[in-house]
Design a protein around this motif. Sequence first.
Motif, PDB file in Angstrom:
ATOM      1  N   LEU A   1      -4.731  -5.720   5.408  1.00 39.04           N
ATOM      2  CA  LEU A   1      -3.772  -6.303   6.360  1.00 39.04           C
ATOM      3  C   LEU A   1      -2.355  -6.112   5.813  1.00 39.04           C
ATOM      4  CD1 LEU A   1      -3.183  -7.994   8.919  1.00 39.04           C
ATOM      5  CD2 LEU A   1      -3.443 -10.047   7.502  1.00 39.04           C
ATOM      6  N   THR A   2      -1.483  -5.476   6.609  1.00 41.33           N
ATOM      7  CA  THR A   2      -0.109  -5.213   6.171  1.00 41.33           C
ATOM      8  C   THR A   2       0.888  -5.787   7.185  1.00 41.33           C
ATOM      9  OG1 THR A   2       0.111  -3.135   7.367  1.00 41.33           O
ATOM     10  CG2 THR A   2      -0.870  -3.008   5.163  1.00 41.33           C
ATOM     11  N   THR A   3       2.145  -5.754   6.822  1.00 41.87           N
ATOM     12  CA  THR A   3       3.207  -6.226   7.728  1.00 41.87           C
ATOM     13  C   THR A   3       3.234  -5.397   9.012  1.00 41.87           C
ATOM     14  OG1 THR A   3       4.665  -4.795   6.446  1.00 41.87           O
ATOM     15  CG2 THR A   3       4.770  -7.140   5.951  1.00 41.87           C
ATOM     16  N   THR A   4       2.904  -4.113   8.908  1.00 37.98           N
ATOM     17  CA  THR A   4       2.866  -3.254  10.105  1.00 37.98           C
ATOM     18  C   THR A   4       1.809  -3.757  11.084  1.00 37.98           C
ATOM     19  OG1 THR A   4       3.611  -1.345   8.835  1.00 37.98           O
ATOM     20  CG2 THR A   4       2.507  -0.879  10.909  1.00 37.98           C
ATOM     21  N   ASP A   5       0.633  -4.174  10.560  1.00 42.74           N
ATOM     22  CA  ASP A   5      -0.430  -4.724  11.423  1.00 42.74           C
ATOM     23  C   ASP A   5       0.053  -5.990  12.129  1.00 42.74           C
ATOM     24  OD1 ASP A   5      -2.301  -2.754  10.551  1.00 42.74           O
ATOM     25  OD2 ASP A   5      -2.564  -3.898   8.702  1.00 42.74           O
ATOM     26  N   ILE A   6       0.789  -6.822  11.393  1.00 46.82           N
ATOM     27  CA  ILE A   6       1.313  -8.068  11.981  1.00 46.82           C
ATOM     28  C   ILE A   6       2.288  -7.753  13.109  1.00 46.82           C
ATOM     29  CG2 ILE A   6       2.739 -10.118  11.506  1.00 46.82           C
ATOM     30  CD1 ILE A   6      -0.085 -10.408  10.371  1.00 46.82           C
ATOM     31  N   ALA A   7       3.192  -6.764  12.867  1.00 46.27           N
ATOM     32  CA  ALA A   7       4.174  -6.388  13.899  1.00 46.27           C
ATOM     33  C   ALA A   7       3.476  -5.848  15.153  1.00 46.27           C
ATOM     34  CB  ALA A   7       5.142  -5.348  13.337  1.00 46.27           C
TER      35      ALA A   7
ATOM     36  N   VAL B   1       0.843  -1.211   0.000  1.00 44.23           N
ATOM     37  CA  VAL B   1       0.000   0.000   0.000  1.00 44.23           C
ATOM     38  C   VAL B   1       0.872   1.252   0.000  1.00 44.23           C
ATOM     39  CG1 VAL B   1      -1.970  -1.110   1.113  1.00 44.23           C
ATOM     40  CG2 VAL B   1      -0.247   0.003   2.538  1.00 44.23           C
ATOM     41  N   GLY B   2       2.186   1.060   0.208  1.00 43.48           N
ATOM     42  CA  GLY B   2       3.151   2.168   0.127  1.00 43.48           C
ATOM     43  C   GLY B   2       2.802   3.316   1.044  1.00 43.48           C
ATOM     44  N   TYR B   3       2.796   4.523   0.466  1.00 45.56           N
ATOM     45  CA  TYR B   3       2.571   5.722   1.289  1.00 45.56           C
ATOM     46  C   TYR B   3       1.121   5.805   1.808  1.00 45.56           C
ATOM     47  CZ  TYR B   3       0.437   7.745  -2.925  1.00 45.56           C
ATOM     48  OH  TYR B   3      -0.363   7.986  -4.017  1.00 45.56           O
ATOM     49  N   ARG B   4       0.214   4.915   1.309  1.00 46.18           N
ATOM     50  CA  ARG B   4      -1.174   4.955   1.783  1.00 46.18           C
ATOM     51  C   ARG B   4      -1.370   4.092   3.034  1.00 46.18           C
ATOM     52  NH1 ARG B   4      -2.082   3.369  -3.218  1.00 46.18           N
ATOM     53  NH2 ARG B   4      -3.639   1.810  -2.680  1.00 46.18           N
ATOM     54  N   LEU B   5      -0.266   3.684   3.665  1.00 45.89           N
ATOM     55  CA  LEU B   5      -0.336   2.834   4.862  1.00 45.89           C
ATOM     56  C   LEU B   5      -1.221   3.461   5.947  1.00 45.89           C
ATOM     57  CD1 LEU B   5       0.638   0.411   6.577  1.00 45.89           C
ATOM     58  CD2 LEU B   5       2.615   1.765   7.222  1.00 45.89           C
ATOM     59  N   ILE B   6      -1.090   4.770   6.149  1.00 43.36           N
ATOM     60  CA  ILE B   6      -1.824   5.448   7.222  1.00 43.36           C
ATOM     61  C   ILE B   6      -3.335   5.389   6.993  1.00 43.36           C
ATOM     62  CG2 ILE B   6      -2.142   7.688   8.420  1.00 43.36           C
ATOM     63  CD1 ILE B   6       0.559   6.427   8.950  1.00 43.36           C
ATOM     64  N   GLU B   7      -3.776   5.293   5.716  1.00 41.77           N
ATOM     65  CA  GLU B   7      -5.224   5.184   5.482  1.00 41.77           C
ATOM     66  C   GLU B   7      -5.668   3.750   5.254  1.00 41.77           C
ATOM     67  OE1 GLU B   7      -6.120   6.236   1.016  1.00 41.77           O
ATOM     68  OE2 GLU B   7      -4.713   7.735   1.774  1.00 41.77           O
ATOM     69  N   LYS B   8      -4.742   2.871   4.812  1.00 44.52           N
ATOM     70  CA  LYS B   8      -5.124   1.501   4.447  1.00 44.52           C
ATOM     71  C   LYS B   8      -4.879   0.460   5.546  1.00 44.52           C
ATOM     72  CE  LYS B   8      -6.363   1.783  -0.007  1.00 44.52           C
ATOM     73  NZ  LYS B   8      -7.653   1.276  -0.463  1.00 44.52           N
ATOM     74  N   GLY B   9      -3.842   0.651   6.381  1.00 44.68           N
ATOM     75  CA  GLY B   9      -3.485  -0.349   7.390  1.00 44.68           C
ATOM     76  C   GLY B   9      -4.594  -0.532   8.423  1.00 44.68           C
ATOM     77  N   LEU B  10      -4.765  -1.766   8.876  1.00 42.76           N
ATOM     78  CA  LEU B  10      -5.834  -2.060   9.843  1.00 42.76           C
ATOM     79  C   LEU B  10      -5.696  -1.248  11.122  1.00 42.76           C
ATOM     80  CD1 LEU B  10      -6.260  -5.978   9.666  1.00 42.76           C
ATOM     81  CD2 LEU B  10      -7.508  -4.220   8.415  1.00 42.76           C
ATOM     82  N   VAL B  11      -4.476  -1.129  11.652  1.00 43.24           N
ATOM     83  CA  VAL B  11      -4.291  -0.422  12.932  1.00 43.24           C
ATOM     84  C   VAL B  11      -4.611   1.073  12.823  1.00 43.24           C
ATOM     85  CG1 VAL B  11      -2.638  -2.022  13.979  1.00 43.24           C
ATOM     86  CG2 VAL B  11      -1.795  -0.163  12.530  1.00 43.24           C
ATOM     87  N   PHE B  12      -4.709   1.559  11.584  1.00 43.34           N
ATOM     88  CA  PHE B  12      -5.068   2.962  11.392  1.00 43.34           C
ATOM     89  C   PHE B  12      -6.528   3.120  10.972  1.00 43.34           C
ATOM     90  CE2 PHE B  12      -0.500   2.611  10.298  1.00 43.34           C
ATOM     91  CZ  PHE B  12       0.001   3.373  11.350  1.00 43.34           C
ATOM     92  N   GLY B  13      -7.296   2.007  11.068  1.00 43.96           N
ATOM     93  CA  GLY B  13      -8.720   2.057  10.714  1.00 43.96           C
ATOM     94  C   GLY B  13      -9.000   1.747   9.261  1.00 43.96           C
ATOM     95  N   GLY B  14      -7.989   1.232   8.548  1.00 43.67           N
ATOM     96  CA  GLY B  14      -8.162   0.901   7.127  1.00 43.67           C
ATOM     97  C   GLY B  14      -8.696  -0.512   6.943  1.00 43.67           C
ATOM     98  N   ASP B  15      -8.627  -1.015   5.689  1.00 43.28           N
ATOM     99  CA  ASP B  15      -9.221  -2.322   5.385  1.00 43.28           C
ATOM    100  C   ASP B  15      -8.213  -3.334   4.830  1.00 43.28           C
ATOM    101  OD1 ASP B  15      -8.642  -1.208   2.966  1.00 43.28           O
ATOM    102  OD2 ASP B  15     -10.692  -1.150   2.206  1.00 43.28           O
TER     103      ASP B  15
END
Length: 526
Positions: free
Chosen positions: A355-361, A339-353
């Motif tokens: 699942l990224t490596t950041t969410d796993i960590a 998701v690249g630079y859209r991590l802040i809007e797409k990642g689950l921990v930020f309320g997105g939809d």
Amino acid sequence: MSTYRIGIDVGGTHTDAVVLDEAYNVIAEVKATTTEDVSSGIYDALKKVVAKSGLPAEEFRYAMLGTTHCTNAIVERKRLNKVAAIRIGAPATTAIKPLVGVPDDLRAILGKHLYIVGGGNEFDGREIAPLDEEGIRQIAEELKGQVDSVAITSVFSPVSTDHELRTAKIIKEVMGEETVLSLSSEIGSVGLLERENATILNAAIVDVARSTADGFVKALEKEGIHADVFFGQNDGTLMSVEYTVKYPILTIACGPTNSLRGAAYLTDKPDALVVDVGGTTTDVGVLVGSFPRQSSLAVEIGGVRTNFRMPDIASIGLGGGTVITIKEDGSYQIGPESVGYRLIEKGLVFGGDTLTTTDIAVAAGKAKLGNPELVNHLHPNTVDKIYAKMVEMAEDTIDKMKTSSTPVPVILVGGGSILFPDQLKGASEVIKPENSGVANAIGSAISQVSGQIEKIFNADELGREKTLELARNMAFQQAIEAGADPDQLTLIDLEEVPLSYLPGNATKIRAKAAGGLLSERENIQS
């Protein structure tokens, strides 16, 4: 007068910017989103970091930029110059035409004006054939108004540059002094086709480099900053704007090398492995004496095989925004999408939809970011399995880059470095320095200016000692042309390889010199 400096580095996901004082302390740092056109992301980062520093515009003396403009132009096949390629090598090389093996779409853009003329040298410097000066004049007449950049490649020009230099002189006489020329003897090393490819690519991105440089200078001036501008090159050092426009290909892969230089500076570890974790990829490189280890292999850029100097970097598709897919049967896939630079809007921990490596960590308790409750639904066993695999991917890459089984220091840098634990297999220690998230921009700001030559010499002519001294002086001259202070130059690399298959005690010598900025000394004196 103060000498604050701005360092900016463009990554695939973020454009990072820092302001450093004279002692290289970080005064301000920002991360801005890398934009599709690259330039607006740079201007945004510049504006933000200057505002954050709170310093008046006249306090800034230097501005350094590590950019992906030239790489992107080649990969995307956009904004390339109209190029002519002249190979000096008939009759010896007519069987294989220029741009052989280059992808069709790129050959369609760059292959409209290809010529092979009489001339070139043998491996021992003897002429294969006299240079066809009349043929070159005719070509130059033909090319008037058709192209804006000419690539000149002669057979064994790393041994003898005479034919390339004479051709360049004729072309400028006919087409005008302002004609942009790229000479293969100044860009690539031994190996005709790869050197020719590198020279043609260099000729193709001159305008991209010029417009990037002009745009950066104008952006600084818009902020009221009149600074000396330098660009990052891919050996972890800097070059002046004039040098960048002449050799734009040297900016390719400067991002990872800036991170390596920044890591060396932040940790005071001159010899270590550096793992640079971005939003899209993880790049692993090797520091040797505070500079990146160079690759000894031919390198592909945008599908084109080239042989100019490049850092030895291993990249894997694993970053902070890498997408994780969990399948119904419990199996999973890491990447390659991000998701690249859209991590802040797409990642689950930020309320997105997504699942990224950041969410796993975060779910594994390894990183504190966003809202951990938003990943509570993930099964702990699955999370542990995926996290272990992520770490294993990094450890495998570290293992590939090492030259022995002995554990070495590993420095973690980049915005995504929170993904990895404080212990990794094969590492004697794992260091996460302060300001590691912007190590690339710091590396860009603190770098020296360098010059390098790689050439075949006949050691019988001058003797070994004088030949090495000649190579050293040539490297010094290159560094001075790139903007280094002549009184501060040091030789940082000297490698000689005897070529037993060539007569005359032939030796391939690579020499590299680096020094401080010339304008830095002038500033101290004033």
